[in-house]
Design a protein around this motif. Structure first.
Motif, PDB file in Angstrom:
ATOM      1  N   ALA A 139       0.380  -1.420   0.207  1.00 25.40           N
ATOM      2  CA  ALA A 139      -0.184  -0.439   0.291  1.00 25.40           C
ATOM      3  C   ALA A 139       1.190   1.223  -0.246  1.00 25.40           C
ATOM      4  O   ALA A 139       0.506   2.300  -0.409  1.00 25.40           O
ATOM      5  N   LEU A 140       2.369   0.724   1.039  1.00 23.19           N
ATOM      6  CA  LEU A 140       2.974   2.551   0.611  1.00 23.19           C
ATOM      7  C   LEU A 140       3.584   2.396  -0.416  1.00 23.19           C
ATOM      8  O   LEU A 140       3.438   3.819  -0.997  1.00 23.19           O
ATOM      9  N   GLU A 141       3.403   1.432  -0.879  1.00 22.01           N
ATOM     10  CA  GLU A 141       4.113   1.254  -2.849  1.00 22.01           C
ATOM     11  C   GLU A 141       3.328   2.126  -3.525  1.00 22.01           C
ATOM     12  O   GLU A 141       4.144   2.972  -4.586  1.00 22.01           O
ATOM     13  N   PRO A 162      11.547  19.844   1.746  1.00 20.27           N
ATOM     14  CA  PRO A 162      11.724  19.405  -0.244  1.00 20.27           C
ATOM     15  C   PRO A 162      11.052  17.944  -0.388  1.00 20.27           C
ATOM     16  O   PRO A 162      11.364  17.158   0.140  1.00 20.27           O
ATOM     17  N   LEU A 163      10.446  17.897  -1.528  1.00 12.85           N
ATOM     18  CA  LEU A 163      10.464  16.475  -2.586  1.00 12.85           C
ATOM     19  C   LEU A 163      11.180  15.629  -2.504  1.00 12.85           C
ATOM     20  O   LEU A 163      10.511  14.087  -2.089  1.00 12.85           O
ATOM     21  N   LYS A 191       3.003   6.324  -2.556  1.00 15.58           N
ATOM     22  CA  LYS A 191       4.591   6.558  -2.323  1.00 15.58           C
ATOM     23  C   LYS A 191       4.490   7.879  -2.296  1.00 15.58           C
ATOM     24  O   LYS A 191       4.821   8.564  -1.780  1.00 15.58           O
ATOM     25  N   GLU A 192       3.873   8.642  -4.300  1.00 22.55           N
ATOM     26  CA  GLU A 192       4.537   9.743  -4.838  1.00 22.55           C
ATOM     27  C   GLU A 192       2.782  10.590  -3.932  1.00 22.55           C
ATOM     28  O   GLU A 192       3.933  11.674  -3.284  1.00 22.55           O
ATOM     29  N   THR A 193       1.735  10.391  -3.707  1.00 25.33           N
ATOM     30  CA  THR A 193       1.157  11.325  -2.849  1.00 25.33           C
ATOM     31  C   THR A 193       1.313  11.142  -1.338  1.00 25.33           C
ATOM     32  O   THR A 193       0.864  12.049  -1.272  1.00 25.33           O
ATOM     33  N   ILE A 194       1.821   9.971  -0.701  1.00 21.57           N
ATOM     34  CA  ILE A 194       2.331  10.608   0.721  1.00 21.57           C
ATOM     35  C   ILE A 194       3.441  11.535   0.720  1.00 21.57           C
ATOM     36  O   ILE A 194       3.126  11.626   1.770  1.00 21.57           O
ATOM     37  N   ILE A 238       3.566  14.770   2.938  1.00 19.23           N
ATOM     38  CA  ILE A 238       4.914  15.389   4.033  1.00 19.23           C
ATOM     39  C   ILE A 238       5.266  16.346   3.202  1.00 19.23           C
ATOM     40  O   ILE A 238       5.736  17.422   4.356  1.00 19.23           O
ATOM     41  N   ALA A 239       5.743  16.934   2.424  1.00 23.95           N
ATOM     42  CA  ALA A 239       6.535  18.181   1.617  1.00 23.95           C
ATOM     43  C   ALA A 239       5.288  18.927   1.975  1.00 23.95           C
ATOM     44  O   ALA A 239       5.946  20.235   2.561  1.00 23.95           O
TER      45      ALA A 239
END
Length: 228
Positions: free
Chosen positions: A56-58, A75-76, A61-64, A68-69
């Motif tokens: 699910a993280l994989e 920085p992203l 990963k871009e969304t999460i 966080i950013a």
């Protein structure tokens, strides 16, 4: 009302109600009730659940990383690295569980020495704001693998990251009550720490760690894992 703002734009990233004492008590009761069945599962079943979380993280990963950013102002590229660490932590934790726990037997002159490990109970995890995914993830994954249940309170500065992690755990299809999240500030954290927990897993300031050491001086049955 708890609100998290993007430090670059001032836009609201997340908002919601902070959990009060009654809500904290209800969550801890659910965690307690879920503990027995989760602890009784074969390790292979808990490993499979944690691997579903990794998947699910994989997938997210871009969304999460973007969450966080936006929430921390980091920085992203650094937030993407944080997600990679979170994903990698799963495999490391599975290997550590196999190496350090389970049952071990040794022949002795008088027979056998047997070392057994068992889960401890309900673990409270308090997350920091600077690495709001990676650092609590390093507490949560091993605790669940070992058969404990987890109640996670993210930093009040990064509730959106905590919510994104909770969504990933929900996608892993854990039994109800095994992993739960509580959003809130200091009052919510105090209610959680004062509640019916069997362990406190905390990353944060040395001052807070010293406070927790004093709070639990008369509760030797509670495990303290403090990264300060």
């Amino acid at each position: 009302m708890l609100r998290s703002l993007d430090p670059a734009t001032g836009e609201c990233v997340w908002q919601g109600e902070a959990a009060g004492e009654d809500a904290v008590a209800a969550v801890l009761l659910r965690a307690r009730r879920a503990f027995r069945d989760w602890a009784a599962l074969p390790l292979e079943a808990r490993v499979a659940a944690v691997l579903r979380y990794r998947d699910a993280l994989e997938a997210r990963k871009e969304t999460i990383a973007e969450v966080i950013a936006r929430e921390t102002g980091k920085p992203l590229w650094e937030c993407r690295a944080e997600l990679a660490s979170m994903i990698g932590k799963v495999g490391l934790s599975i290997a550590a569980q196999a190496e350090r726990a389970g049952e071990k037997r040794s022949d002795m002159p008088f027979g056998q020495a047997v070392l057994r490990h068992r889960p401890h109970g309900v673990m409270a995890v308090l997350g920091p704001f600077n690495f709001p995914g990676h650092l609590p993830n390093g507490h949560i994954v091993p605790a669940l693998l070992a058969g404990n249940t987890v109640v996670f309170k993210p930093s009040e500065m990064t509730p959106a990251t905590g919510a994104a992690m909770a969504d990933a755990w929900a996608a892993a299809d854990l039994p109800p009550g095994v992993f739960q999240i509580l959003q809130g500030g200091r009052e919510t954290g105090e209610a959680l720490v004062a509640g019916a927990i069997d362990g406190l897993l905390f990353t944060g300031s040395a001052g807070a760690g010293a406070h927790f050491r004093r709070v639990f001086a008369d509760r030797p049955d509670v495990i303290l894992a403090l990264e300060l």
